[in-house]
Scaffold this active site. Structure first.
Site, PDB file in Angstrom:
ATOM      1  N   ARG A  37     -31.414  24.793  43.742  1.00 54.44           N
ATOM      2  CA  ARG A  37     -29.919  24.786  43.565  1.00 54.44           C
ATOM      3  C   ARG A  37     -29.174  24.168  44.652  1.00 54.44           C
ATOM      4  NH1 ARG A  37     -29.200  29.597  39.378  1.00 54.44           N
ATOM      5  NH2 ARG A  37     -29.488  28.297  37.539  1.00 54.44           N
ATOM      6  N   LYS A 198     -35.018  32.548  19.497  1.00 58.02           N
ATOM      7  CA  LYS A 198     -34.081  32.798  18.191  1.00 58.02           C
ATOM      8  C   LYS A 198     -33.559  31.705  17.731  1.00 58.02           C
ATOM      9  CE  LYS A 198     -32.801  37.606  19.866  1.00 58.02           C
ATOM     10  NZ  LYS A 198     -31.954  38.055  20.613  1.00 58.02           N
ATOM     11  N   GLY A 352     -32.031  26.361  31.498  1.00 60.30           N
ATOM     12  CA  GLY A 352     -32.701  28.021  31.299  1.00 60.30           C
ATOM     13  C   GLY A 352     -34.201  27.638  31.188  1.00 60.30           C
ATOM     14  N   GLY A 375     -26.657  28.267  29.409  1.00 56.73           N
ATOM     15  CA  GLY A 375     -25.424  28.445  28.456  1.00 56.73           C
ATOM     16  C   GLY A 375     -24.753  27.299  28.580  1.00 56.73           C
TER      17      GLY A 375
HETATM   18  P1  AMP Z   1     -34.862  30.883  24.709  1.00 60.98           P
HETATM   19  O1  AMP Z   1     -34.368  31.410  25.729  1.00 60.98           O
HETATM   20  O2  AMP Z   1     -34.428  31.403  23.315  1.00 60.98           O
HETATM   21  O3  AMP Z   1     -34.942  29.429  24.827  1.00 60.98           O
HETATM   22  O4  AMP Z   1     -36.268  31.789  24.446  1.00 60.98           O
HETATM   23  C1  AMP Z   1     -37.184  31.474  25.318  1.00 60.98           C
HETATM   24  C2  AMP Z   1     -38.292  32.430  25.050  1.00 60.98           C
HETATM   25  O5  AMP Z   1     -39.051  32.278  23.835  1.00 60.98           O
HETATM   26  C3  AMP Z   1     -39.496  32.174  26.158  1.00 60.98           C
HETATM   27  O6  AMP Z   1     -39.606  33.187  27.086  1.00 60.98           O
HETATM   28  C4  AMP Z   1     -40.711  32.210  25.374  1.00 60.98           C
HETATM   29  O7  AMP Z   1     -41.539  33.127  25.964  1.00 60.98           O
HETATM   30  C5  AMP Z   1     -40.084  32.651  24.010  1.00 60.98           C
HETATM   31  N1  AMP Z   1     -41.163  32.193  22.945  1.00 60.98           N
HETATM   32  C6  AMP Z   1     -41.332  31.135  22.564  1.00 60.98           C
HETATM   33  N2  AMP Z   1     -42.290  31.034  21.493  1.00 60.98           N
HETATM   34  C7  AMP Z   1     -42.502  32.235  21.226  1.00 60.98           C
HETATM   35  C8  AMP Z   1     -43.182  32.804  20.164  1.00 60.98           C
HETATM   36  N3  AMP Z   1     -44.034  32.083  19.258  1.00 60.98           N
HETATM   37  N4  AMP Z   1     -43.296  34.288  19.993  1.00 60.98           N
HETATM   38  C9  AMP Z   1     -42.715  34.784  21.015  1.00 60.98           C
HETATM   39  N5  AMP Z   1     -41.698  34.228  22.073  1.00 60.98           N
HETATM   40  C10 AMP Z   1     -41.716  33.150  22.088  1.00 60.98           C
END
Ligand code: AMP
Length: 397
Positions: A37, A198, A352, A375
């Site tokens: 950064r 999610k 992220g 974000g």
């Molecule tokens: P996000 O911050 O919502 O983009 O989520 C990222 C996180 O989702 C990462 O830490 C991944 O390890 C997790 N992730 C991705 N695929 C899976 C999965 N199939 N089961 C559990 N966690 C997951």
């Protein structure tokens, strides 16, 4: 509306107060352990220095609780910047007051002065205008180069623009250019790739981009909420049970809008989310057995996604395809990163975890743009107005 940038203003002999994102990791010995950064902000800082401006830098670091905390001091950052830039970098361990005014008075053109962590002042995150005014009084122009905080209205990015003109730095300019393109003026075919943990985090992006995209590829744990909604057994995969109706609604909307939603056809399953544990690939149509969870997309899915990405003219990617932090479950994320890198068009990687993933694979330079804000980039893609961009002065028509 186009925004004014640092190139549009006369900086000679002026004092510039620049909001940068120096929110970097500091190791146990108090040294900067990843300076991505800092190096990213250097072109804007050096430009102002070359134009013979006096440059005051503002940044936050970490999440101090509205008061000074030595753990989050910007002193190590000042030392690091001095070392890597060869600039005359000064530091005052204050944010406002006599010491700061005196330090600014003593500056010569081309000097760089870093103030202490903006979040050491309880007013910063409340967009306190007294604080903003005190900072504005130190300078002639505000430069905003901190895209990562653009979705927040704080004194150092938004409040300050009420008192002196605010213009975009080079990093901010690039973020706005590429995020604008993919949010409002994408070239078609436009493929959006979403993953991560999610559905609920991405719902705003899905709803907005269903109006623009031709195809939506879904991976990550998010896929299991869709599969469960379709009645497919998902074992102990991560699912948002309260979002099953939402998943059905998204599938329905996509059909109405003639956007193709492409879900994985196979997945890598294991009984534990651990390195070295037994894993296998199963087809989705057979369901996931009890006691097993899906942790990555499988090889057939990689081929399927590759077909969609091949002819794309615009691609946005946000969220890993699996648990990429563990190498055993990083293959899908890596393959998708490589497929997008080959696309002959505009490719934008959300900040992220997706940015962390492409950095892990050494592919950062293979895309049109890798966003520096998690974000902030999500909110931009949702079509929301970001206060830290609105506050930057518009170019006159
Ligand atoms: P996000 O911050 O919502 O983009 O989520 C990222 C996180 O989702 C990462 O830490 C991944 O390890 C997790 N992730 C991705 N695929 C899976 C999965 N199939 N089961 C559990 N966690 C997951």
């Amino acid at each position: 509306m186009k925004k004014l940038t640092i190139r549009d203003v006369d900086l000679n002999g002026k004092t510039v107060i620049m909001r940068v994102d120096f929110n970097v990791p500091i190791d146990k010995d108090g040294k900067v352990s990843d300076d991505t950064r800092i190096t990213a902000a250097l072109p804007t800082i050096k430009y102002a220095v070359e134009k013979k401006a006096k440059v005051i830098l503002l940044s936050h670091l970490g999440r101090p609780k509205g008061g000074p905390d030595p753990k989050y001091s910007l002193k190590p950052v000042a030392d690091h910047l001095k070392k890597i830039s060869g600039l005359n970098v000064l530091f005052v361990p204050h944010l406002i007051g006599e010491e700061v005014k005196q330090a600014v008075k003593n500056m010569k053109p081309g000097d760089v002065l870093i103030l202490e962590n903006t979040r050491f002042h309880p007013g910063e995150e409340k967009n306190d205008l007294e604080l903003a005014k005190a900072w504005a009084e130190l300078a002639d122009i505000h430069v905003n180069d901190a895209f990562g905080t653009a979705h927040r209205a704080h004194s150092s990015n938004v409040g300050i623009a009420m008192f002196i003109p605010s213009v975009a730095g080079f990093l901010m300019e690039k973020e706005i250019e590429f995020l604008n393109k993919v949010t409002y003026e994408p070239e078609h075919p436009y493929v959006v790739v979403l993953g991560g943990a999610k559905v609920s985090d991405k719902i705003g992006v899905i709803t907005n981009l269903l109006n623009k995209a031709d195809k939506l590829l879904i991976g990550g744990a998010m896929m299991f909420t869709f599969f469960k909604a379709k009645g497919i057994p998902v074992g102990s995969s991560l699912v948002e049970d309260d979002k099953l109706e939402l998943a059905k609604e998204i599938l329905k909307q996509a059909e109405q809008k003639k956007v193709q939603i492409i879900l994985p056809v196979d997945t890598v399953i294991a009984q534990k989310m651990e390195a070295g544990t037994e894993s296998r690939v199963v087809e989705i149509k057979g369901g996931i057995p009890d006691g097993w969870m899906g942790l990555d997309i499988g090889p057939q899915t990689i081929r399927l996604f590759g077909e969609s990405l091949k002819d794309a003219k615009t691609v946005v990617w946000n969220g890993p395809m699996g648990v990429f932090e563990i190498d055993d479950f990083a293959k899908g994320t890596k393959a998708v990163a490589e497929l997008i890198a080959k696309v002959n068009g505009t490719t934008v990687i959300g900040g992220g975890d997706s940015a962390a993933a492409v950095a892990k694979f050494g592919l950062e330079s293979a895309y049109s743009h890798v966003s520096t804000g998690g974000g902030a980039s999500l909110e931009f893609l949702e079509g929301k107005e970001l206060p830290g961009i609105t506050s930057i002065a518009d170019k006159k028509k």
